[in-house]
Design a protein around this motif. Structure first.
Motif, PDB file in Angstrom:
ATOM      1  N   PRO A  69       0.812  -1.228   0.000  1.00 59.98           N
ATOM      2  CA  PRO A  69       0.000   0.000   0.000  1.00 59.98           C
ATOM      3  C   PRO A  69       0.840   1.271   0.000  1.00 59.98           C
ATOM      4  O   PRO A  69       0.495   2.249  -0.688  1.00 59.98           O
ATOM      5  CB  PRO A  69      -0.824  -0.125   1.285  1.00 59.98           C
ATOM      6  N   LEU A  70       1.936   1.272   0.746  1.00 58.14           N
ATOM      7  CA  LEU A  70       2.795   2.455   0.786  1.00 58.14           C
ATOM      8  C   LEU A  70       3.452   2.709  -0.563  1.00 58.14           C
ATOM      9  O   LEU A  70       3.531   3.849  -1.028  1.00 58.14           O
ATOM     10  CB  LEU A  70       3.862   2.294   1.871  1.00 58.14           C
ATOM     11  N   CYS A  71       3.924   1.642  -1.212  1.00 57.75           N
ATOM     12  CA  CYS A  71       4.570   1.796  -2.514  1.00 57.75           C
ATOM     13  C   CYS A  71       3.575   2.288  -3.565  1.00 57.75           C
ATOM     14  O   CYS A  71       3.885   3.188  -4.366  1.00 57.75           O
ATOM     15  CB  CYS A  71       5.192   0.472  -2.961  1.00 57.75           C
ATOM     16  N   LEU A  72       2.375   1.736  -3.573  1.00 57.08           N
ATOM     17  CA  LEU A  72       1.369   2.150  -4.545  1.00 57.08           C
ATOM     18  C   LEU A  72       0.922   3.593  -4.301  1.00 57.08           C
ATOM     19  O   LEU A  72       0.766   4.375  -5.251  1.00 57.08           O
ATOM     20  CB  LEU A  72       0.164   1.212  -4.483  1.00 57.08           C
ATOM     21  N   THR A  73       0.744   3.944  -3.041  1.00 60.97           N
ATOM     22  CA  THR A  73       0.335   5.319  -2.719  1.00 60.97           C
ATOM     23  C   THR A  73       1.432   6.308  -3.064  1.00 60.97           C
ATOM     24  O   THR A  73       1.166   7.389  -3.596  1.00 60.97           O
ATOM     25  CB  THR A  73      -0.017   5.428  -1.228  1.00 60.97           C
ATOM     26  N   GLY A  74       2.689   5.938  -2.763  1.00 60.18           N
ATOM     27  CA  GLY A  74       3.800   6.815  -3.120  1.00 60.18           C
ATOM     28  C   GLY A  74       3.932   6.988  -4.620  1.00 60.18           C
ATOM     29  O   GLY A  74       4.169   8.093  -5.112  1.00 60.18           O
ATOM     30  N   LEU A  75       3.757   5.892  -5.378  1.00 57.73           N
ATOM     31  CA  LEU A  75       3.831   5.975  -6.831  1.00 57.73           C
ATOM     32  C   LEU A  75       2.717   6.857  -7.391  1.00 57.73           C
ATOM     33  O   LEU A  75       2.943   7.669  -8.299  1.00 57.73           O
ATOM     34  CB  LEU A  75       3.744   4.573  -7.431  1.00 57.73           C
ATOM     35  N   TYR A  76       1.515   6.715  -6.839  1.00 60.92           N
ATOM     36  CA  TYR A  76       0.397   7.546  -7.274  1.00 60.92           C
ATOM     37  C   TYR A  76       0.673   9.023  -7.012  1.00 60.92           C
ATOM     38  O   TYR A  76       0.413   9.882  -7.860  1.00 60.92           O
ATOM     39  CB  TYR A  76      -0.876   7.109  -6.553  1.00 60.92           C
ATOM     40  N   SER A  77       1.207   9.332  -5.830  1.00 66.49           N
ATOM     41  CA  SER A  77       1.490  10.729  -5.479  1.00 66.49           C
ATOM     42  C   SER A  77       2.571  11.318  -6.367  1.00 66.49           C
ATOM     43  O   SER A  77       2.512  12.491  -6.737  1.00 66.49           O
ATOM     44  CB  SER A  77       1.900  10.813  -4.005  1.00 66.49           C
ATOM     45  N   ILE A  78       3.571  10.507  -6.708  1.00 64.90           N
ATOM     46  CA  ILE A  78       4.663  10.998  -7.553  1.00 64.90           C
ATOM     47  C   ILE A  78       4.188  11.243  -8.974  1.00 64.90           C
ATOM     48  O   ILE A  78       4.495  12.277  -9.579  1.00 64.90           O
ATOM     49  CB  ILE A  78       5.836   9.996  -7.533  1.00 64.90           C
ATOM     50  N   LEU A  79       3.425  10.293  -9.528  1.00 68.44           N
ATOM     51  CA  LEU A  79       2.989  10.416 -10.917  1.00 68.44           C
ATOM     52  C   LEU A  79       1.931  11.499 -11.103  1.00 68.44           C
ATOM     53  O   LEU A  79       1.942  12.220 -12.112  1.00 68.44           O
ATOM     54  CB  LEU A  79       2.452   9.067 -11.415  1.00 68.44           C
ATOM     55  N   SER A  80       1.018  11.610 -10.147  1.00 59.41           N
ATOM     56  CA  SER A  80      -0.080  12.571 -10.294  1.00 59.41           C
ATOM     57  C   SER A  80       0.210  13.923  -9.663  1.00 59.41           C
ATOM     58  O   SER A  80      -0.473  14.908  -9.961  1.00 59.41           O
ATOM     59  CB  SER A  80      -1.356  11.997  -9.665  1.00 59.41           C
ATOM     60  N   ASN A  81       1.229  13.970  -8.790  1.00 57.27           N
ATOM     61  CA  ASN A  81       1.537  15.185  -8.037  1.00 57.27           C
ATOM     62  C   ASN A  81       0.302  15.690  -7.302  1.00 57.27           C
ATOM     63  O   ASN A  81       0.069  16.889  -7.166  1.00 57.27           O
ATOM     64  CB  ASN A  81       2.085  16.286  -8.960  1.00 57.27           C
ATOM     65  N   ASN A  82      -0.520  14.750  -6.870  1.00 57.62           N
ATOM     66  CA  ASN A  82      -1.774  15.062  -6.197  1.00 57.62           C
ATOM     67  C   ASN A  82      -1.817  14.292  -4.886  1.00 57.62           C
ATOM     68  O   ASN A  82      -2.011  13.075  -4.873  1.00 57.62           O
ATOM     69  CB  ASN A  82      -2.963  14.671  -7.080  1.00 57.62           C
ATOM     70  N   PHE A  83      -1.625  14.986  -3.771  1.00 54.45           N
ATOM     71  CA  PHE A  83      -1.511  14.347  -2.471  1.00 54.45           C
ATOM     72  C   PHE A  83      -2.862  14.378  -1.760  1.00 54.45           C
ATOM     73  O   PHE A  83      -3.253  15.398  -1.209  1.00 54.45           O
ATOM     74  CB  PHE A  83      -0.439  15.040  -1.623  1.00 54.45           C
ATOM     75  N   VAL A  84      -3.579  13.270  -1.832  1.00 51.63           N
ATOM     76  CA  VAL A  84      -4.898  13.163  -1.225  1.00 51.63           C
ATOM     77  C   VAL A  84      -4.755  12.529   0.154  1.00 51.63           C
ATOM     78  O   VAL A  84      -4.235  11.417   0.287  1.00 51.63           O
ATOM     79  CB  VAL A  84      -5.842  12.321  -2.112  1.00 51.63           C
ATOM     80  N   GLN A  85      -5.248  13.215   1.173  1.00 46.90           N
ATOM     81  CA  GLN A  85      -5.094  12.722   2.542  1.00 46.90           C
ATOM     82  C   GLN A  85      -5.774  11.373   2.738  1.00 46.90           C
ATOM     83  O   GLN A  85      -5.230  10.477   3.389  1.00 46.90           O
ATOM     84  CB  GLN A  85      -5.685  13.744   3.515  1.00 46.90           C
ATOM     85  N   ALA A  86      -6.959  11.230   2.170  1.00 49.08           N
ATOM     86  CA  ALA A  86      -7.711   9.982   2.358  1.00 49.08           C
ATOM     87  C   ALA A  86      -7.008   8.786   1.728  1.00 49.08           C
ATOM     88  O   ALA A  86      -7.206   7.648   2.147  1.00 49.08           O
ATOM     89  CB  ALA A  86      -9.112  10.132   1.773  1.00 49.08           C
ATOM     90  N   VAL A  87      -6.166   9.034   0.724  1.00 54.07           N
ATOM     91  CA  VAL A  87      -5.440   7.941   0.067  1.00 54.07           C
ATOM     92  C   VAL A  87      -4.317   7.436   0.955  1.00 54.07           C
ATOM     93  O   VAL A  87      -4.046   6.230   1.019  1.00 54.07           O
ATOM     94  CB  VAL A  87      -4.906   8.401  -1.299  1.00 54.07           C
ATOM     95  N   TRP A  88      -3.655   8.343   1.648  1.00 55.17           N
ATOM     96  CA  TRP A  88      -2.519   7.954   2.480  1.00 55.17           C
ATOM     97  C   TRP A  88      -2.928   7.283   3.781  1.00 55.17           C
ATOM     98  O   TRP A  88      -2.193   6.453   4.324  1.00 55.17           O
ATOM     99  CB  TRP A  88      -1.666   9.186   2.796  1.00 55.17           C
ATOM    100  N   PHE A  89      -4.099   7.619   4.294  1.00 59.87           N
ATOM    101  CA  PHE A  89      -4.481   7.125   5.613  1.00 59.87           C
ATOM    102  C   PHE A  89      -4.534   5.599   5.693  1.00 59.87           C
ATOM    103  O   PHE A  89      -3.984   5.011   6.632  1.00 59.87           O
ATOM    104  CB  PHE A  89      -5.823   7.734   6.022  1.00 59.87           C
ATOM    105  N   PRO A  90      -5.148   4.869   4.737  1.00 57.12           N
ATOM    106  CA  PRO A  90      -5.175   3.400   4.849  1.00 57.12           C
ATOM    107  C   PRO A  90      -3.794   2.761   4.810  1.00 57.12           C
ATOM    108  O   PRO A  90      -3.526   1.802   5.552  1.00 57.12           O
ATOM    109  CB  PRO A  90      -6.020   2.974   3.630  1.00 57.12           C
ATOM    110  N   SER A  91      -2.907   3.269   3.946  1.00 54.91           N
ATOM    111  CA  SER A  91      -1.576   2.665   3.840  1.00 54.91           C
ATOM    112  C   SER A  91      -0.758   2.895   5.103  1.00 54.91           C
ATOM    113  O   SER A  91      -0.047   1.987   5.562  1.00 54.91           O
ATOM    114  CB  SER A  91      -0.841   3.236   2.617  1.00 54.91           C
ATOM    115  N   VAL A  92      -0.865   4.086   5.679  1.00 59.06           N
ATOM    116  CA  VAL A  92      -0.140   4.355   6.925  1.00 59.06           C
ATOM    117  C   VAL A  92      -0.722   3.540   8.073  1.00 59.06           C
ATOM    118  O   VAL A  92       0.006   3.062   8.943  1.00 59.06           O
ATOM    119  CB  VAL A  92      -0.180   5.867   7.239  1.00 59.06           C
ATOM    120  N   MET A  93      -2.046   3.351   8.067  1.00 57.98           N
ATOM    121  CA  MET A  93      -2.681   2.526   9.098  1.00 57.98           C
ATOM    122  C   MET A  93      -2.180   1.085   9.022  1.00 57.98           C
ATOM    123  O   MET A  93      -1.900   0.461  10.053  1.00 57.98           O
ATOM    124  CB  MET A  93      -4.200   2.574   8.938  1.00 57.98           C
TER     125      MET A  93
END
Length: 295
Positions: free
Chosen positions: A235-259
């Motif tokens: 989850p962390l790798c996928l979320t990080g890849l999404y944030s890097i490619l889209s340059n769009n940091f959505v809080q709700a996306v990061w919360f499950p992976s960090v949990m």
């Protein structure tokens, strides 16, 4: 200007992997309260558990201090992670704790993954290359590995402290590459060990039943370790890849992976307590049930 606001909102809510930002730009909402409750709960249960594990290893429970050295260092690093969780939970009321949290973030993203890698590599050598394992089995080699990991961890702490306050994008890249490398190393070792254990080896018939039981126990440990590793890092790798490619940091996306990352910290303590017979009786029934499904 929009991207700057998005990054500022993202960095305050990156939780355990968090980065720094100006606290005045972050409003406290339901998600922030939920994150703080999760961080505090992780500290409340994790801190005494890891302290108990550390005490058990030091007092000689398990396979001895030499064999449990990686587990000991992992537990000590998890105690630091629990303290970091407490800092993050307290930042709603004490935003001045942000620099300390940024520093301990390096401990979170480096110490646990690296010590888990050492444990996976140790299992890999013991099963796939036993001669090499016996060569590097003495305690001094384990101590050298632990010292190297702690040196990397301290460097990571200072690096996160600097990067978090200067370049959020660079920090996300650093975390993404970090976890991706750890994921590949652990996955390679665990799959290699699992394949080696699945192969039937020569042995006397008298010991066949005992060897099969030991093999099933080992396969059980490898399987649950692999699942835990995948749940922790994918989850962390996928979320990080999404944030890097889209340059769009959505809080709700990061919360499950960090949990997932935080809750996965309870896996190794439970595994150690099960191996040393410190878990409740019902947990052993579950273990025996899983063993029946293997092979």
């Amino acid at each position: 200007m929009t991207n700057t606001v998005e990054i500022n909102n993202f960095t305050m809510n990156f939780s355990t992997l968090g980065a720094s930002t100006n606290s005045t730009t972050q409003s406290i909402g339901p998600q922030e309260i939920l994150e703080s409750c999760l961080q505090f709960t992780t500290f409340l249960f994790g801190f005494p558990t890891h302290c108990y594990i550390t005490w058990l290893i030091i007092t000689g429970t398990g396979n001895g201090l030499s064999s449990e050295l990686f587990n000991l260092n992992l537990s000590v690093s998890e105690i630091g992670n629990c303290l970091n969780n407490l800092l993050i939970a307290s930042m709603i009321w004490f935003p001045g704790l942000l620099p300390f949290k940024n520093f301990l973030t390096g401990l979170t993203i480096t110490a646990r993954p690296f010590f888990q890698c050492l444990m996976c590599v140790e299992r890999y050598l013991a099963v796939v290359h036993p001669v090499t394992f016996l060569k590097y089995k003495p305690l001094r080699y384990r101590v050298i590995c632990c010292i190297v990991v702690w040196m990397f961890t301290i460097a990571s702490c200072f690096g996160c402290w600097v990067i978090n306050t200067s370049d959020t994008i660079l920090y996300v890249w650093f975390s993404f590459v970090h976890f991706l490398c750890v994921l590949f190393v652990q996955l390679f070792c665990l799959v290699a060990v699992l394949r080696a254990l699945k192969q039937s080896g020569p042995g006397e018939r008298k010991r066949e039943k005992e060897e099969n039981h030991m093999k099933k126990n080992a396969i059980y440990t490898i399987l649950v370790t692999t699942v835990n590793m995948l749940v922790t890092y994918i989850p962390l790798c996928l979320t990080g890849l999404y944030s890097i490619l889209s340059n769009n940091f959505v809080q709700a996306v990061w919360f499950p992976s960090v949990m997932c990352f935080m809750l996965a910290g309870f896996f190794h303590p439970l595994l150690f307590l099960h191996r040393t017979g410190k878990l409740p009786y019902s947990c052993h029934h579950f273990h025996d049930f899983v063993l029946k499904l293997i092979m």
